[in-house]
Design a protein around this motif. Structure first.
Motif, PDB file in Angstrom:
ATOM      1  N   PHE A 142       0.831  -1.211   0.000  1.00 49.44           N
ATOM      2  CA  PHE A 142       0.000   0.000   0.000  1.00 49.44           C
ATOM      3  C   PHE A 142       0.861   1.254   0.000  1.00 49.44           C
ATOM      4  O   PHE A 142       0.566   2.220  -0.687  1.00 49.44           O
ATOM      5  N   LYS A 143       1.940   1.196   0.735  1.00 53.63           N
ATOM      6  CA  LYS A 143       2.814   2.365   0.861  1.00 53.63           C
ATOM      7  C   LYS A 143       3.534   2.655  -0.464  1.00 53.63           C
ATOM      8  O   LYS A 143       3.662   3.807  -0.871  1.00 53.63           O
ATOM      9  N   LYS A 144       3.965   1.614  -1.116  1.00 55.42           N
ATOM     10  CA  LYS A 144       4.745   1.781  -2.349  1.00 55.42           C
ATOM     11  C   LYS A 144       3.868   2.170  -3.534  1.00 55.42           C
ATOM     12  O   LYS A 144       4.280   2.941  -4.397  1.00 55.42           O
ATOM     13  N   ASN A 145       2.669   1.577  -3.598  1.00 55.51           N
ATOM     14  CA  ASN A 145       1.855   1.733  -4.800  1.00 55.51           C
ATOM     15  C   ASN A 145       0.603   2.587  -4.592  1.00 55.51           C
ATOM     16  O   ASN A 145      -0.124   2.838  -5.542  1.00 55.51           O
ATOM     17  N   GLY A 146       0.362   2.971  -3.366  1.00 56.10           N
ATOM     18  CA  GLY A 146      -0.891   3.669  -3.068  1.00 56.10           C
ATOM     19  C   GLY A 146      -1.988   2.635  -2.929  1.00 56.10           C
ATOM     20  O   GLY A 146      -1.873   1.530  -3.452  1.00 56.10           O
ATOM     21  N   VAL A 147      -3.070   3.028  -2.228  1.00 58.98           N
ATOM     22  CA  VAL A 147      -4.142   2.065  -1.964  1.00 58.98           C
ATOM     23  C   VAL A 147      -4.741   1.567  -3.274  1.00 58.98           C
ATOM     24  O   VAL A 147      -4.854   0.366  -3.527  1.00 58.98           O
ATOM     25  N   ILE A 148      -5.093   2.523  -4.162  1.00 61.94           N
ATOM     26  CA  ILE A 148      -5.724   2.147  -5.435  1.00 61.94           C
ATOM     27  C   ILE A 148      -4.753   1.358  -6.297  1.00 61.94           C
ATOM     28  O   ILE A 148      -5.092   0.317  -6.867  1.00 61.94           O
ATOM     29  N   GLY A 149      -3.509   1.863  -6.352  1.00 61.27           N
ATOM     30  CA  GLY A 149      -2.494   1.210  -7.187  1.00 61.27           C
ATOM     31  C   GLY A 149      -2.268  -0.231  -6.757  1.00 61.27           C
ATOM     32  O   GLY A 149      -2.164  -1.122  -7.608  1.00 61.27           O
ATOM     33  N   TYR A 150      -2.203  -0.440  -5.456  1.00 57.16           N
ATOM     34  CA  TYR A 150      -1.933  -1.793  -4.959  1.00 57.16           C
ATOM     35  C   TYR A 150      -3.125  -2.715  -5.231  1.00 57.16           C
ATOM     36  O   TYR A 150      -2.952  -3.834  -5.710  1.00 57.16           O
ATOM     37  N   LEU A 151      -4.324  -2.215  -4.957  1.00 58.07           N
ATOM     38  CA  LEU A 151      -5.515  -3.046  -5.198  1.00 58.07           C
ATOM     39  C   LEU A 151      -5.684  -3.331  -6.688  1.00 58.07           C
ATOM     40  O   LEU A 151      -6.087  -4.427  -7.078  1.00 58.07           O
ATOM     41  N   LYS A 152      -5.318  -2.329  -7.504  1.00 61.88           N
ATOM     42  CA  LYS A 152      -5.433  -2.501  -8.952  1.00 61.88           C
ATOM     43  C   LYS A 152      -4.501  -3.609  -9.444  1.00 61.88           C
ATOM     44  O   LYS A 152      -4.808  -4.322 -10.394  1.00 61.88           O
ATOM     45  N   SER A 153      -3.357  -3.730  -8.733  1.00 64.98           N
ATOM     46  CA  SER A 153      -2.365  -4.723  -9.160  1.00 64.98           C
ATOM     47  C   SER A 153      -2.858  -6.156  -8.955  1.00 64.98           C
ATOM     48  O   SER A 153      -2.280  -7.090  -9.485  1.00 64.98           O
ATOM     49  N   PHE A 154      -3.955  -6.307  -8.217  1.00 65.12           N
ATOM     50  CA  PHE A 154      -4.511  -7.650  -8.040  1.00 65.12           C
ATOM     51  C   PHE A 154      -5.079  -8.178  -9.359  1.00 65.12           C
ATOM     52  O   PHE A 154      -5.168  -9.379  -9.560  1.00 65.12           O
ATOM     53  N   VAL A 155      -5.482  -7.258 -10.197  1.00 69.09           N
ATOM     54  CA  VAL A 155      -5.982  -7.663 -11.509  1.00 69.09           C
ATOM     55  C   VAL A 155      -4.840  -7.502 -12.508  1.00 69.09           C
ATOM     56  O   VAL A 155      -4.279  -6.419 -12.627  1.00 69.09           O
ATOM     57  N   PRO A 156      -4.443  -8.553 -13.198  1.00 66.43           N
ATOM     58  CA  PRO A 156      -3.298  -8.455 -14.116  1.00 66.43           C
ATOM     59  C   PRO A 156      -3.531  -7.403 -15.195  1.00 66.43           C
ATOM     60  O   PRO A 156      -4.672  -7.145 -15.595  1.00 66.43           O
ATOM     61  N   SER A 157      -2.431  -6.804 -15.650  1.00 70.40           N
ATOM     62  CA  SER A 157      -2.528  -5.721 -16.637  1.00 70.40           C
ATOM     63  C   SER A 157      -3.207  -6.201 -17.913  1.00 70.40           C
ATOM     64  O   SER A 157      -3.892  -5.435 -18.595  1.00 70.40           O
ATOM     65  N   GLY A 158      -3.021  -7.485 -18.215  1.00 66.35           N
ATOM     66  CA  GLY A 158      -3.648  -8.035 -19.423  1.00 66.35           C
ATOM     67  C   GLY A 158      -5.165  -7.903 -19.363  1.00 66.35           C
ATOM     68  O   GLY A 158      -5.809  -7.539 -20.341  1.00 66.35           O
ATOM     69  N   VAL A 159      -5.733  -8.159 -18.190  1.00 67.51           N
ATOM     70  CA  VAL A 159      -7.188  -8.066 -18.015  1.00 67.51           C
ATOM     71  C   VAL A 159      -7.621  -6.593 -18.004  1.00 67.51           C
ATOM     72  O   VAL A 159      -8.651  -6.219 -18.579  1.00 67.51           O
ATOM     73  N   ARG A 160      -6.791  -5.741 -17.351  1.00 67.01           N
ATOM     74  CA  ARG A 160      -7.130  -4.312 -17.260  1.00 67.01           C
ATOM     75  C   ARG A 160      -7.163  -3.659 -18.625  1.00 67.01           C
ATOM     76  O   ARG A 160      -7.885  -2.697 -18.858  1.00 67.01           O
ATOM     77  N   GLU A 161      -6.375  -4.188 -19.556  1.00 64.78           N
ATOM     78  CA  GLU A 161      -6.317  -3.587 -20.885  1.00 64.78           C
ATOM     79  C   GLU A 161      -7.353  -4.164 -21.836  1.00 64.78           C
ATOM     80  O   GLU A 161      -7.416  -3.775 -23.002  1.00 64.78           O
ATOM     81  N   MET A 162      -8.137  -5.098 -21.356  1.00 63.98           N
ATOM     82  CA  MET A 162      -9.194  -5.669 -22.209  1.00 63.98           C
ATOM     83  C   MET A 162     -10.291  -4.636 -22.455  1.00 63.98           C
ATOM     84  O   MET A 162     -10.355  -3.606 -21.775  1.00 63.98           O
TER      85      MET A 162
END
Lengths: 268, 180
Positions: A142-162
């Protein structure tokens, strides 16, 4: 095989969490502030770990010497493990991983002494540390990526770009899956270490009982049982030594992998 | 394990709980945190800095060694060159010395030859002079003897002038005889 069940029950009783002052008693609920048999050996491991490193650190110098070399080699091993799994910043987390590794290792090794228990043979101990690891690595995430950034990382970038179709159907599904995965991590960490250390003692106990029962028998059966029990006891003891190191290593490397994943979450 | 639990339960002993006991929880977190802070401050920190220092020292030493090696190689090359130069120089000096010695030898030999020749010539001259003197003496004594003999034979004494002319004539005869 008379008495096997009783002996096993007594062995299991020995490995139960009990007040240190009354290890033979039949206490079902252990008082929260009583010294348990596991905590007793945990404290011994604490003292030995601390003493070893305090003594060794005094011997550490530019020119390697004596016990200092052992501590150095151990710490360097952990530091390299951190750097390998977390990248360049990994060395920063080496004291944390090092404390985990060496404390677990010393606990496990103490459990090899006949009559002693490994502090890590109690689920209360391993679950506490596993939960701590869970909190630490998520806090770093959470500290490194921010709350949203860290939670977003749970979904792989491949899916996010769909396209929206994939993103809004597959996305939440994978997010939940990942979330469950994350919550399973401390559980597996805790149970893996605990079960290995606990089972090691039980297995030795079983073959020990086998030997004793064999000795009570007459004739070829008794000799065979005793011989087999002894052989298995030696093999299993060797295996237990191996497990003591391996489980400390596994706990440490998984923790460093989790922290590494949290550090670089936004890159995935 | 579940068998164990079942057994234990049947036997009426304590059951093995897979539920964490609070009495194990707080000492483990406390022990861990205390150990973490103590080790970080008194063990891992110093060890880590020593490892870094050692790495730096080794790197420095290697660099220094490399530098020294390069320097040594350069110096060796220089010395080799100097040695070659010195050797060349020495060769020249020896060659020159030999030349000088040879010329001196030639000179000395020539001088010696000259001296020897001079000595021989002088000896010759001396011999010649002595021979001449001896011949002169001989001539004088022959003349005297001849005069005496002649005087005795003739029994009379000739005048001095007659004597002289007579002797000269005689000596000339003898000299011509001697020259042959």
């Amino acid at each position: 095989m008379d008495g096997f069940a009783e002996k096993l029950a007594s062995k299991l009783h020995h490995y139960s969490v009990l007040p240190f002052s009354d290890v033979n008693g039949t206490v079902d609920a252990v008082d929260p502030f009583v010294l348990t048999n596991y905590t007793f050996f945990l404290i011994i491991a604490f003292v030995i770990t601390l003493a070893f490193f305090l003594v060794a650190a005094r011997r550490v110098s530019i020119v390697p010497q004596g016990i200092g070399q052992v501590a150095e080699a151990g710490y360097e091993f952990i530091r390299n493990l951190c750097v390998d799994n977390m990248g360049k910043d990994g060395a920063k987390y080496a004291p944390f991983i090092g404390t985990l590794f060496f404390f677990i290792l010393f606990n496990n090794v103490i459990g090899l002494v006949p009559g002693a228990l490994p502090g890590t043979g109690s689920i209360g101990v391993t679950a506490t540390w596993a939960l701590m690891v869970f909190i630490v690595y998520n806090a770093i995430g959470f500290k490194k990526n921010g709350v949203i950034g860290y939670l977003k990382s749970f979904v792989p970038s491949g899916v996010r770009e769909m396209g929206p179709g994939g993103r809004f159907t597959l996305g939440p599904f994978i997010f939940v899956l990942e979330l469950v995965g994350h919550f399973l991590r401390p559980l597996t960490l805790a149970v893996r270490l605990y079960a290995n250390m606990f089972a090691g003692g039980i297995i030795l106990g079983i073959f020990g009982i086998f030997m004793i029962l064999g000795a009570q028998q007459l004739g070829a059966l008794g000799i065979t049982m005793t011989g087999f029990g002894f052989m298995m006891l030696v093999i299993m003891y060797g295996f237990k030594v191996f497990v003591a190191f391996i489980q400390a290593y596994v706990f440490a490397i998984l923790t460093s992998v989790y922290i590494g994943g949290a550090l670089h979450a936004s890159e995935h | 394990m579940f068998v164990g639990v079942a057994y234990a339960a049947e036997e009426g002993g304590s059951s093995i709980s897979v539920v964490p006991v609070l009495a194990d929880i707080w000492p483990s977190i406390l022990a861990f945190l205390l150990l973490f802070f103590l080790l970080r401050k008194f063990a891992f920190g110093p060890i880590s800095s020593t490892l870094d220092k050692r790495a730096a020292t080794i790197k420095e030493s290697l660099e220094k060694a490399e530098q020294t090696k390069v320097e040594a190689e350069r110096m060796l090359e220089e010395y080799k060159q100097q040695m070659a130069e010195a050797r060349g120089e020495a060769g020249k000096v020896i060659e020159q010395g030999r030349k000088v010695a040879e010329s001196m030898k030639a000179e000395i030999v020539a001088q010696a030859n000259k001296d020897a020749e001079a000595i021989v010539a002088k000896a010759h001259e001396a011999m010649e002079a002595e021979k001449k003197a001896a011949i002169g003496e001989l001539q004088a004594s022959v003349a005297d003897l001849s005069v005496a003999v002649a005087g005795k034979l003739i029994g009379e004494k000739l005048s001095t002038a007659d004597h002289a002319s007579l002797i000269e004539k005689y000596v000339a005869e003898v000299g011509s005889l001697n020259d042959n």
